[in-house]
Design an enzyme around this catalytic site. Structure first.
Site, PDB file in Angstrom:
ATOM      1  N   LYS A  84       0.779  -1.054   0.102  1.00 53.27           N
ATOM      2  CA  LYS A  84       0.014   0.055  -0.097  1.00 53.27           C
ATOM      3  C   LYS A  84       0.680   1.236   0.127  1.00 53.27           C
ATOM      4  O   LYS A  84       0.496   2.296  -0.485  1.00 53.27           O
ATOM      5  CB  LYS A  84      -0.884   0.197   1.324  1.00 53.27           C
ATOM      6  N   CYS A 182      -3.632 -11.528   3.283  1.00 51.99           N
ATOM      7  CA  CYS A 182      -2.945 -10.173   3.817  1.00 51.99           C
ATOM      8  C   CYS A 182      -2.792 -10.269   5.467  1.00 51.99           C
ATOM      9  O   CYS A 182      -3.816 -10.371   6.003  1.00 51.99           O
ATOM     10  CB  CYS A 182      -3.688  -8.911   3.324  1.00 51.99           C
ATOM     11  N   ASP A 189      -5.256 -12.964  -1.441  1.00 52.47           N
ATOM     12  CA  ASP A 189      -4.215 -12.820  -2.369  1.00 52.47           C
ATOM     13  C   ASP A 189      -4.468 -14.088  -3.128  1.00 52.47           C
ATOM     14  O   ASP A 189      -4.250 -15.344  -2.658  1.00 52.47           O
ATOM     15  CB  ASP A 189      -3.009 -12.658  -1.803  1.00 52.47           C
TER      16      ASP A 189
END
Length: 275
Positions: A84, A182, A189
């Site tokens: 991120k 995650c 994912d």
């Protein structure tokens, strides 16, 4: 030392459109490696291949420019970059004026290298070359063809077996059923996995069950691939092993870790259909 809980993951953040390299958030690889028994002298080498699809900046006349980004982070770098923070960093170029694509590439390469603690290679593909990009699938024998029954959804290395008394094989096995989550947000994912090895034949049903066993596991992409590499190395004892994952993109980024203990060309970074 920075830790995942200190990263921007799962938090409300203020987006900036002006160049801000401080947004990049490095996380040390060492603690996660220690947890899965990776020795200090790494039993593998390779890289994390990042692709970025949401990069744009302004030229000196104020006209927006776009490019696709590929960054190759060496596996022996001391840090990964939290994804991120990477997205936020790329977003900070949106209203930033740069002389040309070379200036953008050099700046990104400098910042990523500093965050990773090692030399990162960066390539930018301009729109005129987009037409040359092709889709491809991972080469190898698809173990997903097997009709299995399983209820194991947490990594279990004991599922991995090899026929140690049989002649060694040179084989490449592939699965599209890799899923992990995650470690901060719990978001899924999704990935495809390629395992190339030389050694006793690996039991394919056991390997497929093992891949599926990651389904509820929490871990960053890089850590999952290294865990898979270590488990196969210990349980199946191949003399040569390479593990490569192609994860689907999230936040305009995909991450594709590659680990090997023998000399192989770097994967060609072709996108799969799901990417």
């Amino acid at each position: 030392m920075t830790t995942p809980d200190q990263s921007p993951l799962g938090k409300e953040v203020a987006y900036t459109e002006q160049y801000a390299p401080s947004l990049l958030f490095p996380i040390a690889r060492a603690p996660a490696r220690a947890a899965i028994g990776v020795p200090d002298v790494l039993p593998f080498f390779g890289a994390d291949i990042w692709n970025g699809y949401e990069l744009s900046w302004l030229n000196e006349k104020g006209k927006p420019q776009i490019a696709l980004l590929t960054a190759i982070v060496p596996a022996d770098s001391p840090n990964i970059v939290e994804s991120k923070s990477f997205k936020l960093y790329l977003g900070s170029f949106a209203q930033t004026k740069l002389a040309n694509v070379d200036a953008a590439r050099a700046l990104i390469q400098q910042d990523l290298s500093e965050a990773a603690g090692a030399a990162v290679q960066v390539r930018l593909v301009e729109p005129a070359a987009f037409v040359k990009l092709e889709l491809d699938e991972l080469d190898g024998l698809l173990v997903d063809r097997l009709d299995i029954e399983t209820d194991v959804y947490a990594p279990d290395a004991t599922l991995l077996k090899a026929a140690e008394g049989e002649p060694h094989v040179d084989e490449t096995l592939v699965s599209n059923l890799l899923k992990s989550n995650c470690p901060v947000t719990g978001q899924p994912d999704w990935g495809s996995l390629q395992i190339r090895y030389v050694g006793p034949p690996i039991d394919q049903e056991g390997l497929l069950k093992y891949v599926i066993s990651y389904r509820r596991h929490t871990g960053f992409h890089e850590q999952c691939v290294e865990g898979i590499f270590m488990d196969i190395l210990r349980q199946c004892k191949p003399s040569q092993l390479a593990v490569y994952a192609r994860y689907t993109r999230r936040g305009g980024l995909d991450i594709n870790p590659f680990r090997t203990n023998f000399t192989l060309p770097m994967p060609d970074n072709a996108r799969t259909a799901r990417q």
